[in-house]
Design an enzyme around this catalytic site. Structure first.
Site, PDB file in Angstrom:
ATOM      1  N   ARG A 185       0.849  -1.194   0.000  1.00 57.10           N
ATOM      2  CA  ARG A 185       0.000   0.000   0.000  1.00 57.10           C
ATOM      3  C   ARG A 185       0.882   1.240   0.000  1.00 57.10           C
ATOM      4  O   ARG A 185       0.562   2.257  -0.604  1.00 57.10           O
ATOM      5  CB  ARG A 185      -0.951   0.005   1.216  1.00 57.10           C
ATOM      6  CG  ARG A 185      -1.723   1.312   1.325  1.00 57.10           C
ATOM      7  CD  ARG A 185      -2.932   1.286   2.260  1.00 57.10           C
ATOM      8  NE  ARG A 185      -2.868   0.344   3.341  1.00 57.10           N
ATOM      9  CZ  ARG A 185      -2.141   0.513   4.466  1.00 57.10           C
ATOM     10  NH1 ARG A 185      -1.432   1.604   4.648  1.00 57.10           N
ATOM     11  NH2 ARG A 185      -2.142  -0.413   5.394  1.00 57.10           N
ATOM     12  N   TYR A 236     -17.746  16.450 -14.336  1.00 58.33           N
ATOM     13  CA  TYR A 236     -18.047  15.011 -14.314  1.00 58.33           C
ATOM     14  C   TYR A 236     -19.053  14.733 -13.190  1.00 58.33           C
ATOM     15  O   TYR A 236     -18.862  15.198 -12.053  1.00 58.33           O
ATOM     16  CB  TYR A 236     -16.756  14.234 -14.084  1.00 58.33           C
ATOM     17  CG  TYR A 236     -16.959  12.743 -13.997  1.00 58.33           C
ATOM     18  CD1 TYR A 236     -17.259  11.997 -15.123  1.00 58.33           C
ATOM     19  CD2 TYR A 236     -16.864  12.073 -12.783  1.00 58.33           C
ATOM     20  CE1 TYR A 236     -17.464  10.630 -15.051  1.00 58.33           C
ATOM     21  CE2 TYR A 236     -17.065  10.701 -12.697  1.00 58.33           C
ATOM     22  CZ  TYR A 236     -17.363   9.992 -13.839  1.00 58.33           C
ATOM     23  OH  TYR A 236     -17.555   8.639 -13.757  1.00 58.33           O
ATOM     24  N   ASP A 295      -8.970  18.968 -13.976  1.00 63.27           N
ATOM     25  CA  ASP A 295      -9.173  17.585 -14.404  1.00 63.27           C
ATOM     26  C   ASP A 295      -8.894  17.554 -15.908  1.00 63.27           C
ATOM     27  O   ASP A 295      -9.694  18.025 -16.713  1.00 63.27           O
ATOM     28  CB  ASP A 295     -10.605  17.159 -14.070  1.00 63.27           C
ATOM     29  CG  ASP A 295     -10.892  15.707 -14.422  1.00 63.27           C
ATOM     30  OD1 ASP A 295     -10.230  15.170 -15.331  1.00 63.27           O
ATOM     31  OD2 ASP A 295     -11.795  15.117 -13.803  1.00 63.27           O
ATOM     32  N   LYS A 322      -9.343   6.493 -18.772  1.00 60.84           N
ATOM     33  CA  LYS A 322      -9.780   6.999 -20.065  1.00 60.84           C
ATOM     34  C   LYS A 322      -8.614   7.016 -21.062  1.00 60.84           C
ATOM     35  O   LYS A 322      -8.054   5.985 -21.346  1.00 60.84           O
ATOM     36  CB  LYS A 322     -10.418   8.378 -19.878  1.00 60.84           C
ATOM     37  CG  LYS A 322     -11.386   8.459 -18.686  1.00 60.84           C
ATOM     38  CD  LYS A 322     -12.646   7.618 -18.847  1.00 60.84           C
ATOM     39  CE  LYS A 322     -13.467   7.497 -17.580  1.00 60.84           C
ATOM     40  NZ  LYS A 322     -13.825   8.744 -16.938  1.00 60.84           N
TER      41      LYS A 322
END
Ligand SMILES: *Cc1c(COP(=O)(O)O)cnc(C)c1O
Length: 375
Positions: free
Chosen positions: A46, A98, A170, A195
């Protein structure tokens, strides 16, 4: 180095153990330690993973930033950025953001005591007026999804810097191939790597890039402390996808131009920043090196959208965007269903609007598909 050279090489070097040219998928949760407090810089996955680190270095270089911090999704990235703020802090959101970003502020962060307002990204004077003494962060997209409004990043960056507000852009739609917000005035860049960066619709991930050392240290702390980390396989897929980012983006851009021109010739209401008819075409040309692969068209009514959407043969009806395959979606009922109706109306996100993520297929085939679907 040029963009493609960096995309293929930055942050990656042959594996020290075997010389493997590709960064290995370090599929491990933990690392053996030689003794108490003695290790090779890796203790638990992690906290540190070499595949993830290669992706973080790579995207940071492409976005002209010093630090990249990867997350398990784009929303995981945005959430962790919001966790750098405190109860009572105020956030500005660009309009037509978004849907999931809006939902996070509205349904997750507001109940925890964070305040937010939505502001038009088209008008810098309005942004200036909307900034309050407790405003810490402004999150915007440019072009926006799906109505393709463009924010003037230099002017917005100046207003935010003057009032010590962190401007976070973004950049999922444009990618660093077409736009580098950090060079235009943003302090933070966000991506859904799901994306275009990955580009093959086979993983979910996110990244935050900044050159602000304090913010990067906080994000790095939270990446481990909150734990929305991506798995090594997904990081490796994104790294591989990015190697062809320049090639893909050129094809997305060329195909989207072809589709947008075709629709305009048919007398359709098309929204694409690459068209001279786009109200902010000049601004788009000034701050972007290309116009990307997203094209929206208003079919006039939800009935017409319902008739047309099942008729496509190459474009798949699906959420998401940015893969090599073409997709079509209906934002009002799919990606933006969680945005209130008045808010959708205000930005022009009508019920008849459909959105194409124009892929890398042959443009003649895509145009033929649209022709037969609309007929
Ligand atoms: C998809 C998307 C997100 C959310 O990313 P996930 O990886 O799906 O969590 C955020 N912003 C934009 C612009 C997106 O397209």
């Amino acid at each position: 180095m040029g963009f493609s050279t960096d995309a293929i090489h930055a942050g990656q070097s042959p594996d020290p153990t075997t010389g493997a040219v590709m960064v290995p998928i370090y599929q491990t949760s933990t690392y053996v330690q030689e003794g108490l407090g003695k290790n090779k810089g890796y203790e638990y996955a992690r906290t540190q993973n070499p595949t993830r680190e290669a992706l973080e270095r790579n995207v940071a270089v492409l976005e002209k930033g010093k630090h990249g911090i990867c997350f398990s999704s784009g929303l995981g990235a945005i959430h962790t950025l919001l966790l750098c703020l405190r109860e009572g802090d105020h956030v500005l959101l660009g309009d037509n953001l978004y849907g999931g970003t809006y939902r996070m502020l509205d349904k997750v962060m507001r109940p925890l005591g964070m305040q937010f307002d939505v502001v038009s990204t088209k008008d810098v004077a309005q942004v200036d007026k909307a900034i309050r003494p407790n405003t810490r962060l402004f999150i915007l997209e440019t072009p926006t999804n799906p109505v393709m409004m463009i924010a003037d990043l230099e002017a917005t960056g100046r207003v935010c810097r003057a009032k010590d507000v962190i401007l976070a852009v973004d950049n999922t739609f444009m990618t660093p191939y077409f736009q580098n917000p950090l060079e235009l005035g943003a302090r933070v860049v966000i991506h859904s790597t799901t994306k275009y960066l990955n580009g093959h619709s086979d993983m979910v991930g996110g990244v935050v890039v900044t050159s602000d050392a304090d913010l990067a240290a906080r994000l790095r702390f939270l990446q481990n402390a909150v734990g929305a980390v991506p798995g090594p396989m997904d990081c490796w897929l994104a790294l591989r996808g990015i190697k062809t980012l320049a090639l893909r983006m050129r094809q997305h851009d060329a195909n989207a131009h072809a589709v947008a021109h075709f629709l305009e010739e048919q007398g359709r209401k098309v929204i694409y920043p690459g068209l001279a008819s786009h109200p902010q075409h000049e601004l788009a040309r000034r701050q972007m090196r290309g116009m990307g692969g997203m094209v929206s068209v208003d079919l006039g009514s939800i009935e017409e959208a319902k008739r047309v959407l099942p008729r496509f043969r190459i474009f798949s009806l699906a959420e998401s965007l940015g893969g090599v395959e073409s997709l079509v979606s209906h934002p009002a009922t799919m990606t933006h269903a969680s945005v209130p109706l008045e808010e959708r109306r205000r930005v022009g996100l009508t019920d008849g609007l459909i959105r194409f993520s124009v892929g890398c297929e042959d443009p003649e085939d895509l145009i033929e598909d649209i022709r037969q679907a609309l007929a």
